[in-house]
Design a protein around this motif. Sequence first.
Motif, PDB file in Angstrom:
ATOM      1  N   ASP A 521       0.815  -1.212   0.000  1.00 29.51           N
ATOM      2  CA  ASP A 521       0.000   0.000   0.000  1.00 29.51           C
ATOM      3  C   ASP A 521       0.850   1.265   0.000  1.00 29.51           C
ATOM      4  O   ASP A 521       0.342   2.359  -0.265  1.00 29.51           O
ATOM      5  CB  ASP A 521      -0.937   0.006   1.220  1.00 29.51           C
ATOM      6  N   ASP A 544      -1.875  -2.110  -5.140  1.00 26.03           N
ATOM      7  CA  ASP A 544      -1.745  -1.268  -3.948  1.00 26.03           C
ATOM      8  C   ASP A 544      -2.539  -1.785  -2.756  1.00 26.03           C
ATOM      9  O   ASP A 544      -2.617  -1.140  -1.711  1.00 26.03           O
ATOM     10  CB  ASP A 544      -2.164   0.166  -4.251  1.00 26.03           C
ATOM     11  N   SER A 545      -3.153  -2.979  -2.899  1.00 24.37           N
ATOM     12  CA  SER A 545      -3.879  -3.574  -1.769  1.00 24.37           C
ATOM     13  C   SER A 545      -4.012  -5.064  -1.984  1.00 24.37           C
ATOM     14  O   SER A 545      -3.914  -5.561  -3.121  1.00 24.37           O
ATOM     15  CB  SER A 545      -5.267  -2.944  -1.624  1.00 24.37           C
ATOM     16  N   THR A 548      -7.063  -5.837  -4.300  1.00 26.58           N
ATOM     17  CA  THR A 548      -6.770  -5.676  -5.725  1.00 26.58           C
ATOM     18  C   THR A 548      -5.963  -6.863  -6.247  1.00 26.58           C
ATOM     19  O   THR A 548      -6.218  -7.374  -7.353  1.00 26.58           O
ATOM     20  CB  THR A 548      -5.986  -4.376  -5.960  1.00 26.58           C
ATOM     21  N   MET A 568      -1.047  -4.061   5.921  1.00 26.89           N
ATOM     22  CA  MET A 568      -1.773  -3.205   4.987  1.00 26.89           C
ATOM     23  C   MET A 568      -3.181  -2.988   5.508  1.00 26.89           C
ATOM     24  O   MET A 568      -3.719  -3.844   6.230  1.00 26.89           O
ATOM     25  CB  MET A 568      -1.837  -3.865   3.592  1.00 26.89           C
ATOM     26  N   GLY A 570      -7.174  -3.049   5.685  1.00 30.65           N
ATOM     27  CA  GLY A 570      -8.065  -4.086   5.180  1.00 30.65           C
ATOM     28  C   GLY A 570      -7.488  -5.457   5.417  1.00 30.65           C
ATOM     29  O   GLY A 570      -7.331  -5.897   6.552  1.00 30.65           O
ATOM     30  N   ASN A 572      -4.420  -8.055   5.596  1.00 28.04           N
ATOM     31  CA  ASN A 572      -2.961  -8.049   5.706  1.00 28.04           C
ATOM     32  C   ASN A 572      -2.377  -9.165   4.843  1.00 28.04           C
ATOM     33  O   ASN A 572      -3.103  -9.923   4.171  1.00 28.04           O
ATOM     34  CB  ASN A 572      -2.511  -8.164   7.165  1.00 28.04           C
TER      35      ASN A 572
END
Length: 632
Positions: A521, A544-545, A548, A568, A570, A572
Amino acid sequence: MTAASDSRPILLLVDDEPDILVALEDLFEDDYRVVAARSGREGLQRLTELREVAVILSDQRMPEMTGDAFLAQAREISDAQAILLTGYADLSSVTSALNRGGIVGYAAKPWEPDGLRAMVATAAEQHRLKRALHQERALLRGLMAHLPAAVAVKDADGRFVRINERKAETLGLPPEASLGRTEPELGGRGRPDAEQMAVNERRTVEVLDERQTETGPQWLETSVVPVPDADGEIGHLVVLERDVTDEKLAEMHLRQSDKLRALGTLAGGVAHDFNNLLTAIIGSLELAARRLGDERAVRRYLDNATLAAQKGAGLTQRLLGFSRQTESRGAEVTDLGALLLETRDLVERTLGASVRTLWDVAPGLWPAAIEPDQFELALLNLTVNARDAMPDGGDILVTAENLSLEEPPAGLDLAPGDYVRVSVRDSGEGMSPEVLARVLEPFFTTKPVGKGTGLGLPMAYGFAQRSGGALEICSELGQGADIRIYLPRAAVKPGESAVPAAAEGAASPARGDRRVLVVDDEAAVRSVTAGFLRDCGYDVVEADSAATALDLIARDEPVDLALVDFAMPGLNGVEFARRARPLRPNLPIILLTGYFDVEVPNDVALVHKPFSNATLQAAIAEAWAASAPADA
């Protein structure tokens, strides 16, 4: 001799015949303070005035009041021992004096001097013992009543002999109802194990119990004191139970205050160190940007920025090391002699010109299974501490030698065996006993706020412990300090891993044919990781997540390996691995983390931040090898 300084017992003589009084005074005046009275009424007056009378020697036949009647009234106002003198064999008078006046003896007139003296001496001694016993009982009653503790006296079988009101309240019974019964019979909890230990070991035993109550935790301190009898056997136990909840809460508050103060010290020291490092990094990068046409100058400034960043990473490793609860990571069998030679330049450049560093490294040092970077950091911290202990300059001696220890030094948790001892000695201020007692506490420092983090020695101690060795501190105030690290000799050759390596035998695939998914992220970190991979020829896709990245895998996008950040928003990194595994069972996954205490699934590799490109490529190669088919 004044009456106040005369410690002789007081003897009250009561007789209506002056000649008898004179004769008795002559007989006793050397050993007693003699007071005379010529009648029973006068004798009662004397007793009222003199509360310390030890013995009363009274005639029986006196006008107005007989001896037995006088002694009966005297008993109500005095505890003096009484002896009756009688010139007649009047048994009824003696019996009356015995019953009403509590006499301890009688003598006939004329008396036998030695016999009468012996009788009075015995009575005086009985009075002294009676007074002493009364005082002891009064003290015991006062102690039992007013001690801020529940007190019980038990016999050898655990039966209550005496208890105070506080103890009786805990049992829910009046004190007298508890006597002769044991604590379990009365529903008390007690500590029978501590009582048995006190009997067996013949010593006072103290225990502390924590109990949960409706109002919160309660701490009860129990002391068991064994009391030997005349034969030397333990005949009784004195048990004191004291509520120390207030003291424990105050101690916890004090510790919290100490932690806050330690955090202040830590924050100041870390901020100071990081500000220095950031100044070097920012300044070097700015200077490099101004000299883009001068490759040599740019390289010099970039190297300087890299060195400062590596020092910052080392400081972060120190901080994280104190929260590490797992065994040593990344330990490898290391040639300590070669490592010391490589570290020498770093140490001398760091210390500067204010001190001189001397090196005495014995040839043929045994290998040790250690984390090389942590060893370098420990050595650097010890030498920096040595330099700071010599503000006016001096010599630092670094020595390393092989030792075969049949009896390890006292106080060190070492087994007999072969060790390499690395020592850093200075001729500085030394340490007081008070400082020595706290020097291994994290964040404790004697340096001014902002000048030290208090982590150097504790970090070196933690490194030695993780390596299976020990750290020894030898120092006296004004005599300098000698800090010694003992590292056990490794059983394998240098270069071999001290922990099981990943499976080998599968060749690394061609990098251009492989696609690596980078999930992070933080855009700056993701860009650096992807840049490392592209420089090595990999095809890279970024996300980036975790959500995604999972969507990308669910769409069946070609991915041969995933590099995923652990922390991250949301989902991990561990949760990503769990959800990705059913979608892509054979996908190698490597988690990137700045934490030490991360637990990951067995089929997921781990790389700690900050990492170099070489470290990352080695982890990827191991992941390829571990995921290759067995017959590859």
